[in-house]
Write an enzyme that holds these catalytic residues in place. Structure first.
Site, PDB file in Angstrom:
ATOM      1  N   ASP A 125      -3.174   6.329   5.460  1.00 15.08           N
ATOM      2  CA  ASP A 125      -3.103   4.954   5.954  1.00 15.08           C
ATOM      3  C   ASP A 125      -1.757   4.328   5.601  1.00 15.08           C
ATOM      4  O   ASP A 125      -1.618   3.736   4.540  1.00 15.08           O
ATOM      5  CB  ASP A 125      -4.240   4.132   5.344  1.00 15.08           C
ATOM      6  N   GLU A 159       1.669  -4.617   7.942  1.00 12.18           N
ATOM      7  CA  GLU A 159       0.352  -4.607   8.588  1.00 12.18           C
ATOM      8  C   GLU A 159      -0.732  -4.892   7.576  1.00 12.18           C
ATOM      9  O   GLU A 159      -1.703  -5.604   7.861  1.00 12.18           O
ATOM     10  CB  GLU A 159       0.112  -3.259   9.273  1.00 12.18           C
ATOM     11  N   GLU A 160      -0.566  -4.324   6.381  1.00 13.84           N
ATOM     12  CA  GLU A 160      -1.598  -4.454   5.352  1.00 13.84           C
ATOM     13  C   GLU A 160      -1.758  -5.885   4.847  1.00 13.84           C
ATOM     14  O   GLU A 160      -2.718  -6.210   4.165  1.00 13.84           O
ATOM     15  CB  GLU A 160      -1.288  -3.519   4.174  1.00 13.84           C
ATOM     16  N   HIS A 280      -7.081   2.860   0.745  1.00 18.78           N
ATOM     17  CA  HIS A 280      -6.450   1.799  -0.050  1.00 18.78           C
ATOM     18  C   HIS A 280      -6.470   2.095  -1.555  1.00 18.78           C
ATOM     19  O   HIS A 280      -6.511   1.173  -2.373  1.00 18.78           O
ATOM     20  CB  HIS A 280      -7.089   0.436   0.233  1.00 18.78           C
TER      21      HIS A 280
END
Length: 310
Positions: A125, A159-160, A280
């Site tokens: 991710d 983005e996160e 994450h």
């Protein structure tokens, strides 16, 4: 990926629709060598290791990632530019890369976020999506693909933290520039270790999104892989494009959602476990990637691009 995407009802691709059969199968998209994609992931891991263990917004590992991807594209003859923006008191960066040629009034765009969370290196991710579209871009040059449409790639920052980079990019475009982008394909988490094979649902998305959905489904079908639709809403970088009326699509292999027994029977893997148990977390390293899922998704990205841009 910023937060978990809600999964919609399953759609098993058991036969090509008229739209699926008409478009991509006859186009000679290259087979993407997964070893090349994995080499890019190794580079992202090395960058994180050298920069505090992550590639997050405002951290040196993120800028190092941008610079490395840019160097690969510059060497391949792309026209690149780095767009900077500010969020939370830190400078963020988007990388935009244009492939030479094609109709500038008819742009096909592919993208994915390059940033990680601060907790880890973010290899699934979203190193996976970032590395896959990088390799597809490099194969455009290597195969001398000459699409009639203009092809542009984007690697998004922050983005996160709420889709900041992609939103900044779309908002920076004039009305005329936005109107030239006819489709946007997003690739966020394409190598989850306990993977699902999800295609963004066109339901609720701008007109024209169904053709992108069907092209991606047809790509997986050509590899004998059943898919399910996922309702992505506003939870990844396609959202800024969709808000501007641009048709969107994409693929996804799952985050912290739990694989069902039916999905395990269909796809393999382990029922009752997350698609990505390291979502994450610090363990989202190169060991957190399923090579088969990574390979299949990279091939489907190329399949859909060749079909959409030809």
């Amino acid at each position: 990926m910023r937060i978990l995407i809600a999964l919609a009802a399953a759609l098993m691709v058991t036969g090509a629709t008229t739209a699926q059969a008409a478009a991509p199968a006859a186009l000679a998209a290259p087979n993407i060598n997964v070893a090349n994609v994995q080499a890019h992931l190794n580079q992202f891991q090395s960058i994180a290791n050298a920069n505090g263990g992550n590639r997050a917004h405002g951290r040196p590992g993120y800028l190092a990632s941008i610079n490395w991807v840019k160097s690969k594209l510059d060497a391949a003859g792309f026209t690149t530019r780095v767009q900077s923006f500010t969020y939370n008191g830190a400078t963020g960066y988007n990388l935009i890369a244009d492939y030479p040629g094609g109709d500038l009034n008819n742009v096909v765009m592919l993208g994915g976020h390059l940033d990680s969370v601060t907790a880890g290196p973010g290899i699934n991710d979203n190193g996976t999506g970032s590395a896959s579209i990088l390799e597809v871009a490099l194969q455009m040059k290597a195969t001398n693909f000459q699409p009639t449409k203009h092809v542009r790639f984007g690697w998004w920052g922050a983005e996160e933290l709420g889709l900041r980079g992609s939103t900044f990019y779309v908002n920076s475009l004039s009305t005329t520039e936005r109107s030239r982008i006819k489709s946007y394909l997003n690739f966020d988490m394409t190598g989850s270790p306990n993977p699902g094979y999800f295609v963004y649902s066109a339901s609720g998305q701008p007109s024209g999104s169904l053709a992108l959905q069907q092209s991606l489904q047809a790509g997986f079908q050509s590899k004998g892989v059943a898919t399910e639709l996922t309702s992505v809403g506003g939870r990844s970088d396609h959202a800024a494009f969709a808000r501007s009326g641009i048709p969107v699509g994409g693929t996804f292999t799952g985050a912290e959602g739990i694989k069902t027994s039916a999905q395990a029977q269909k796809w393999g893997g382990t029922a009752g476990q997350a698609y990505d148990r390291c979502y994450h977390r610090s363990c989202d390293t190169t060991s957190n990637v399923n090579a088969t899922a990574l390979d299949r998704n990279a091939d489907v990205i190329a399949y859909s691009l060749w079909a959409t841009a030809a």
